[in-house]
Enzyme design. Structure first.
Site, mmCIF file in Angstrom:
data_model
loop_
_atom_site.group_PDB
_atom_site.id
_atom_site.type_symbol
_atom_site.label_atom_id
_atom_site.label_comp_id
_atom_site.label_asym_id
_atom_site.label_seq_id
_atom_site.Cartn_x
_atom_site.Cartn_y
_atom_site.Cartn_z
ATOM 1 N N GLY A 291 0.822 -1.199 0.000
ATOM 2 C CA GLY A 291 0.000 0.000 0.000
ATOM 3 C C GLY A 291 0.854 1.245 0.000
ATOM 4 O O GLY A 291 2.069 1.202 -0.243
ATOM 5 N N HIS A 292 0.214 2.375 0.291
ATOM 6 C CA HIS A 292 0.887 3.674 0.256
ATOM 7 C C HIS A 292 1.164 4.209 1.655
ATOM 8 O O HIS A 292 1.442 5.388 1.820
ATOM 9 C CB HIS A 292 0.056 4.683 -0.538
ATOM 10 C CG HIS A 292 -0.058 4.356 -1.992
ATOM 11 N ND1 HIS A 292 -0.749 5.140 -2.887
ATOM 12 C CD2 HIS A 292 0.431 3.311 -2.719
ATOM 13 C CE1 HIS A 292 -0.688 4.600 -4.092
ATOM 14 N NE2 HIS A 292 0.018 3.486 -4.011
ATOM 15 N N GLY A 293 1.059 3.360 2.666
ATOM 16 C CA GLY A 293 1.408 3.774 4.005
ATOM 17 C C GLY A 293 0.238 4.354 4.776
ATOM 18 O O GLY A 293 -0.929 4.133 4.449
#
Length: 444
Positions: A291-293
């Site tokens: 994911g993107h955090g």
């Protein structure tokens, strides 16, 4: 005389026990930061009052929100749900109306897959209404069913003292939606994409519990809490492929007093995203990747005003994500994001472990230089350790016109994943570091 004293003593003990057992809230004061408190008035609005301490209301027993007495139950099968591939919308709606009007538990049986077209479960309901999902609810696959509203699949609207539980699965059946997204074929780069539904939205809900559930393959975001108050979220598992576009795991918008505890999230976008209007947000024991955090923002799009405050991310493990802990704002916005703590976080092979980006620009055209920005202040990074997949492990790209201020770093150590060294870029930021700090910003 002795007997009279004994009776009086026993009576006093009994009354004291009643008082102790009926207490339900404890206020834990913390003096590290300021907080704005909100109280309800008669028309449902929130009135802001000023307090000079960080107070977080916790419950001695969160289950006191819900009745301990046995409740009536209604099964969707009792109203004609078939779980045979046809749309069960009508049966779910009838079962909801029954449960909502009587404060019953709506049951979705296990080992069955129910398919639903877009549906809204509306309140207000009788207190302690519950939705127990033991089986699976799968989104209707034909995109034409969403013509009236392309942004929602399942909505719980204006329900108070309500819980959703049971260990079952909300399956957004999103592959067809992703394949029709321009971001899917464009490697998640900015493009003019069409709206896609959020899988499950909780809107204007109060005293809400969402526990022990799975969310998978949402059309866009998996679960959204919007304009909610006093929310407890725990033991969620959220899954979508790494290349699925905009499939945020948990999205928090205009929501106050929300705890997100012990959740495991791996998607194609932010594991948790927190946007404007959100206050008193705690995310604890979070596993994130892919994911993107974990992100605050984006904030300030289209010259808008943003307000985010009192956010704590404590004990998180991020593996293979494109970002670690991130704050992102657009140029031209206004307002603030402040009193934010990122604590006790482990990174493994994360591309941008610590990042503030006040020049965020998720659009096809270049963003023009602006002299306004959302003010970022009072941000703490404490005990953050692990490895960076890129050379730049710490990136503070703050606004020239509105610099980041009161940024605190304590025991932040981010080493390269595959050997070599890491660097930090720190533009327009006023920071203080204590303890170990690597890689360090260049002298300012």
């Amino acid at each position: 005389m002795y007997q009279e004293k004994t009776i009086i003593t026993l009576l006093m003990i009994f009354l004291a026990s009643l008082f102790i057992c009926n207490g339900s809230y404890i206020v834990e004061p913390h003096h590290q930061a300021n907080v704005e408190r909100y109280y309800h008035v008669h028309d449902g609005r929130l009135i802001k009052t000023k307090h000079q301490h960080f107070g977080h209301i916790t419950r001695t027993n969160r289950d006191t929100l819900f009745s301990s007495k046995s409740q009536g139950m209604v099964s969707v099968d009792d109203f004609g749900a078939r779980a045979d591939g046809r749309d069960d919308w009508e049966a779910f709606k009838k079962a909801w109306n029954e449960a909502c009007s009587k404060g019953y538990v709506l049951v979705v049986p296990k080992n069955r897959i129910y398919r639903l077209k877009p549906i809204t479960f509306s309140g207000p309901c009788q207190p302690n209404t519950a939705f127990m999902l033991y089986g699976t609810i799968e989104a209707w696959s034909q995109m034409s069913a969403y013509e009236e509203d392309r942004q929602h699949w399942i909505v719980f609207d204006s329900v108070s003292n309500f819980k959703v539980d049971g260990g079952g699965t909300f399956n957004g059946n999103g592959k067809k939606w992703w394949e029709n997204s321009c971001k899917y074929s464009n490697n998640n780069l900015p493009c003019n994409d069409e709206p896609r539904p959020t899988a499950v939205t909780f809107y204007d809900c109060k005293n809400l519990k969402v526990k022990n559930l799975r969310f998978k393959d949402s059309q866009q975001m998996h679960v959204v809490f919007e304009r909610c108050f006093n929310v407890f979220v725990s033991n969620l598992i959220v899954r979508a492929p790494e290349d699925s576009p905009n499939t945020d795991g948990i999205h928090v918008a205009e929501t106050q007093n929300i705890d997100i505890i012990n959740c495991d999230i791996g998607t194609g976008d932010d594991c948790i995203s927190i946007v404007s209007g959100s206050k008193n947000v705690r995310a604890i024991d979070i596993t994130c990747g892919p994911g993107h955090g974990i992100s605050i923002g984006s904030l300030g799009a289209d010259n808008s005003e943003a307000e985010v405050s009192n956010v704590v991310v404590n004990r998180a493990a991020l593996t293979g994500t494109t970002n670690g802990v991130r704050i992102k704002t657009w140029q031209g916005g206004s307002g603030y994001a402040r009193n934010i703590k990122f604590m006790n976080i482990k990174m493994q092979n994360v591309t941008n472990p610590v990042i503030i980006d006040q020049y965020y620009c998720d659009q096809t055209e270049p963003c023009q230089e602006r002299n306004k920005a959302v003010q970022l202040s009072q941000v703490l990074y404490q005990n953050i350790r692990g490895t960076s997949a890129s050379e730049i492990a710490i990136k503070f790209n703050c606004s020239r016109s509105v610099p980041c201020r009161e940024i605190y770093l304590q025991d932040v150590i981010l080493e390269p994943e595959g050997g070599g060294g890491t660097t930090a870029t720190c533009e327009n930021v006023r920071y203080v570091n204590r303890g170990k700090f690597y890689p360090q910003c260049s002298p300012q």
